[in-house]
Design a protein around this motif. Sequence first.
Motif, PDB file in Angstrom:
ATOM      1  N   ALA A 122       0.761  -1.074  -0.048  1.00 52.82           N
ATOM      2  CA  ALA A 122      -0.044   0.041   0.001  1.00 52.82           C
ATOM      3  C   ALA A 122       0.714   1.171  -0.004  1.00 52.82           C
ATOM      4  O   ALA A 122       0.440   2.295  -0.309  1.00 52.82           O
ATOM      5  N   SER A 123       2.158   1.174   0.410  1.00 57.43           N
ATOM      6  CA  SER A 123       2.880   2.284   0.373  1.00 57.43           C
ATOM      7  C   SER A 123       3.890   2.136  -0.609  1.00 57.43           C
ATOM      8  O   SER A 123       3.901   1.136  -1.255  1.00 57.43           O
ATOM      9  N   PHE A 124       4.577   3.108  -0.777  1.00 62.23           N
ATOM     10  CA  PHE A 124       5.764   3.301  -1.986  1.00 62.23           C
ATOM     11  C   PHE A 124       6.976   3.968  -1.507  1.00 62.23           C
ATOM     12  O   PHE A 124       7.092   4.853  -0.797  1.00 62.23           O
ATOM     13  N   VAL A 125       7.848   3.077  -1.801  1.00 65.81           N
ATOM     14  CA  VAL A 125       9.405   3.449  -1.183  1.00 65.81           C
ATOM     15  C   VAL A 125      10.236   3.768  -2.422  1.00 65.81           C
ATOM     16  O   VAL A 125      10.280   3.230  -3.469  1.00 65.81           O
ATOM     17  N   ALA A 126      11.238   4.744  -2.108  1.00 69.62           N
ATOM     18  CA  ALA A 126      11.967   5.173  -3.307  1.00 69.62           C
ATOM     19  C   ALA A 126      13.532   5.702  -2.862  1.00 69.62           C
ATOM     20  O   ALA A 126      13.509   5.975  -1.414  1.00 69.62           O
ATOM     21  N   ARG A 127      14.431   5.518  -3.436  1.00 76.54           N
ATOM     22  CA  ARG A 127      15.715   6.246  -3.070  1.00 76.54           C
ATOM     23  C   ARG A 127      15.805   7.560  -3.749  1.00 76.54           C
ATOM     24  O   ARG A 127      15.769   7.279  -5.016  1.00 76.54           O
ATOM     25  N   ILE A 128      15.816   8.452  -2.988  1.00 75.72           N
ATOM     26  CA  ILE A 128      15.726   9.800  -3.521  1.00 75.72           C
ATOM     27  C   ILE A 128      16.965  10.732  -3.732  1.00 75.72           C
ATOM     28  O   ILE A 128      17.124  11.897  -4.138  1.00 75.72           O
ATOM     29  N   GLY A 129      18.222   9.951  -3.392  1.00 73.81           N
ATOM     30  CA  GLY A 129      19.326  10.722  -3.451  1.00 73.81           C
ATOM     31  C   GLY A 129      20.178  10.197  -2.329  1.00 73.81           C
ATOM     32  O   GLY A 129      20.039  10.105  -1.304  1.00 73.81           O
ATOM     33  N   GLY A 130      21.550   9.752  -2.836  1.00 74.76           N
ATOM     34  CA  GLY A 130      22.726   9.372  -1.901  1.00 74.76           C
ATOM     35  C   GLY A 130      22.127   8.340  -1.016  1.00 74.76           C
ATOM     36  O   GLY A 130      21.727   7.316  -1.305  1.00 74.76           O
ATOM     37  N   GLU A 131      22.029   8.608   0.389  1.00 78.69           N
ATOM     38  CA  GLU A 131      21.554   7.676   1.480  1.00 78.69           C
ATOM     39  C   GLU A 131      20.254   8.044   1.814  1.00 78.69           C
ATOM     40  O   GLU A 131      19.877   7.525   2.895  1.00 78.69           O
ATOM     41  N   GLU A 132      19.515   8.764   0.954  1.00 81.79           N
ATOM     42  CA  GLU A 132      18.205   9.244   1.616  1.00 81.79           C
ATOM     43  C   GLU A 132      17.325   8.285   0.743  1.00 81.79           C
ATOM     44  O   GLU A 132      17.118   8.191  -0.506  1.00 81.79           O
ATOM     45  N   PHE A 133      16.126   8.215   1.700  1.00 85.06           N
ATOM     46  CA  PHE A 133      14.922   7.043   1.102  1.00 85.06           C
ATOM     47  C   PHE A 133      13.699   8.021   1.432  1.00 85.06           C
ATOM     48  O   PHE A 133      13.611   8.555   2.579  1.00 85.06           O
ATOM     49  N   ALA A 134      12.768   7.609   0.652  1.00 90.33           N
ATOM     50  CA  ALA A 134      11.368   8.130   1.217  1.00 90.33           C
ATOM     51  C   ALA A 134      10.229   7.067   0.829  1.00 90.33           C
ATOM     52  O   ALA A 134      10.254   6.292  -0.042  1.00 90.33           O
ATOM     53  N   VAL A 135       9.341   7.343   1.847  1.00 87.11           N
ATOM     54  CA  VAL A 135       8.243   6.181   1.858  1.00 87.11           C
ATOM     55  C   VAL A 135       6.929   6.898   1.986  1.00 87.11           C
ATOM     56  O   VAL A 135       6.399   8.065   2.800  1.00 87.11           O
ATOM     57  N   LEU A 136       6.027   6.688   0.724  1.00 83.37           N
ATOM     58  CA  LEU A 136       4.654   7.540   0.926  1.00 83.37           C
ATOM     59  C   LEU A 136       3.758   6.506   1.349  1.00 83.37           C
ATOM     60  O   LEU A 136       3.784   5.196   0.892  1.00 83.37           O
ATOM     61  N   CYS A 137       2.975   7.069   2.411  1.00 84.52           N
ATOM     62  CA  CYS A 137       1.840   6.077   2.958  1.00 84.52           C
ATOM     63  C   CYS A 137       0.637   6.836   2.849  1.00 84.52           C
ATOM     64  O   CYS A 137       0.177   7.640   3.437  1.00 84.52           O
ATOM     65  N   PRO A 138       0.040   6.491   1.760  1.00 86.79           N
ATOM     66  CA  PRO A 138      -1.424   6.991   1.416  1.00 86.79           C
ATOM     67  C   PRO A 138      -2.286   6.629   2.621  1.00 86.79           C
ATOM     68  O   PRO A 138      -2.497   5.654   2.958  1.00 86.79           O
ATOM     69  N   ARG A 139      -3.029   7.649   2.859  1.00 88.04           N
ATOM     70  CA  ARG A 139      -4.193   7.530   3.851  1.00 88.04           C
ATOM     71  C   ARG A 139      -3.889   6.923   5.193  1.00 88.04           C
ATOM     72  O   ARG A 139      -4.488   5.831   5.685  1.00 88.04           O
ATOM     73  N   ALA A 140      -2.673   7.007   5.778  1.00 87.37           N
ATOM     74  CA  ALA A 140      -2.455   6.352   6.850  1.00 87.37           C
ATOM     75  C   ALA A 140      -2.439   6.800   8.063  1.00 87.37           C
ATOM     76  O   ALA A 140      -2.526   6.254   8.996  1.00 87.37           O
ATOM     77  N   GLY A 141      -2.362   8.134   8.056  1.00 87.36           N
ATOM     78  CA  GLY A 141      -2.599   9.022   9.417  1.00 87.36           C
ATOM     79  C   GLY A 141      -1.283   8.895  10.265  1.00 87.36           C
ATOM     80  O   GLY A 141      -0.383   8.017   9.860  1.00 87.36           O
ATOM     81  N   LEU A 142      -1.179  10.109  10.957  1.00 87.41           N
ATOM     82  CA  LEU A 142       0.232  10.153  11.606  1.00 87.41           C
ATOM     83  C   LEU A 142       0.542   9.161  12.531  1.00 87.41           C
ATOM     84  O   LEU A 142       1.756   8.776  12.674  1.00 87.41           O
ATOM     85  N   THR A 143      -0.492   8.459  13.310  1.00 90.62           N
ATOM     86  CA  THR A 143      -0.195   7.456  14.304  1.00 90.62           C
ATOM     87  C   THR A 143       0.390   6.301  13.449  1.00 90.62           C
ATOM     88  O   THR A 143       1.439   5.721  13.887  1.00 90.62           O
ATOM     89  N   ALA A 144      -0.169   5.624  12.382  1.00 93.54           N
ATOM     90  CA  ALA A 144       0.446   4.555  11.623  1.00 93.54           C
ATOM     91  C   ALA A 144       1.731   4.901  11.091  1.00 93.54           C
ATOM     92  O   ALA A 144       2.656   4.063  10.982  1.00 93.54           O
ATOM     93  N   GLY A 145       1.809   6.330  10.666  1.00 95.04           N
ATOM     94  CA  GLY A 145       3.075   6.465  10.015  1.00 95.04           C
ATOM     95  C   GLY A 145       4.268   6.690  11.108  1.00 95.04           C
ATOM     96  O   GLY A 145       5.391   6.070  10.609  1.00 95.04           O
TER      97      GLY A 145
END
Length: 592
Positions: free
Chosen positions: A498-521
């Motif tokens: 349900a989420s999306f993981v990407a390497r956005i540069g160097g040692e940095e990664f991003a995870v998109l969590c649609p409609r997850a809410g802050l607690t679940a995130g």
Amino acid sequence: MRRGPWLGLLLALVAMPAVAASMNGFREQVVADPHGLIAAVRQQLDQAGTTLQPARERELLWGMGTAAINSNDDAALAEATLRLDGLAAVAHDPVAAAAAGFLRARHDIANGVGDGLGEALRAADKVLGHADPGIAAWARFQLCDAYALDEKAAKALPLCHQSTEAYRALGDDFGMGDAENDEGIALATLGRVDDAAAAYERARQYYAKANAEQLVVMVGDNLAKMYLKQGRAGEALALSQASLKQELAAGRISDALDSSTDIAMAEAALGRHRQAYTRMRAAVAQARRAGINGQLVDMLRTEGLMAEQAGDLRQALADEREAAKLSSNVDTPALRAIEIELEQRYAAREKELRISELEHANELKDLQLKAAQADAARRRAQQQRQRLINVTIGLLAAALLLIVGLLVLLLRAQRRHAAELQAQTLRDPLTGMANRRAFQQRANELLGRARDAAAPLHVLLLIDIDHFKSINDSIGHLQGDRVLRLLTDYLRATVDDASFVARIGGEEFAVLCPRAGLTAGLRLAETLRAGAAGLALPQDLPVTRLTISIGVAQFDGVRCHDLSSWMRAADLALYSAKSGGRDQVVASKLAG
């Protein structure tokens, strides 16, 4: 009756037909008489009112804004950029929008404020691949100019070369002079004194060929800097004095400060230390009054050296402290990150244009294929009517079918190549994970969908490997790459579909969590952090423990209202996690 200089300029502006408007008019006037040009443009804009063609208005405002920068006239610059922004909105003119951006970029770089290079990259992106070769050459040169003035010489040089060739194709001697001058600036930044001097000489030759004598004198001051480093202080002093005289007459404060500094350095090289120190103190005081911080840093350091030579050690120390303080205000990690992102976006746009060109070539070959097939059909019909020439037509048809087959194979190969290029733009070559461009596409798609008010908010996780530079420096980049792949495998295995993981540069990664809410995130972030810290590392990998820091932000639509502000909120939270000791999760205070 003798005409004032601005009236002569006004008559020249009125006489120039609107259909000839470009972004290259008034290039010498903005140097020779910037104040007069500003007055002349204002009068023509007032007289023309709404009858002025958008392209002509754009050219006039560009000339006015450039003259305003040369004369340090902030009011005129603000007027030019605001009117260009308005023209861009009303006339849907991307060139006007780019012109406003380039003006702001040059002002910010010259004065050491804001994100000038980022502004230039955004402006260039608006007109990348423009159909008009003159506009394309102008935009390419503006980006070359921004990198050169911001002392990013390695990135400036290829753009300056491309600008020279583009202007050469247009037969534009003045433009080639501009590009060669900026190439000289970049080469000088790299310490290639002889090469820089040669570039400045070529610039002066092109300007002379274009009958732009004012520019020949102006570039003389740049050449003087190289003469000084070559031990030719007397020649350098003469060139800088000629430039200063012209700059003072034209009211070009920034250029005059540069020439005054070069004169002081030449005087010091000739043994006139007290005279050089006095001149330098006056130039620094003038730079402070004008608020030109971009030049003030180097001027302070030059004054400090001269103060030390003159025995004034207290002033030398004060100058170095002030220069260090000003430098720290304009070179921040946040601005560097924005510049890197914009450079990647600009490079991606260029790749997209190449893909578009390939697709266009495929369409042409497809038409050729259809034409060849139709021709083959006609020849087969002729074979049935004329038995006498059956053999000849058969041979021709066979040859034609062979060509058709080759065209089909070529078309398929090019389509595969275009598909491979498209995939490469969305995939990180080291880890095989989605890259920054894929992440931005997925995030923009997510934010573009209609939002259900009852659903939990989207959450973004920014992940950074702690002490990764130390890992690379201590055990080498190959082992660092292994660490990146280990973390990549772990993230793939842990983050659900349900989420999306990407390497956005160097040692940095991003995870998109649609409609997850802050607690679940936050729960997912803590799971990732703890799991990474507990990873069983291979025995042959000389790393005892792998930890990560994570910044978390939710998209509330208010303080985080677009992708840029959302990423900025997560980045600030990540920065807090790093500065708070690393190996921890921090939620953004800007959202939620």
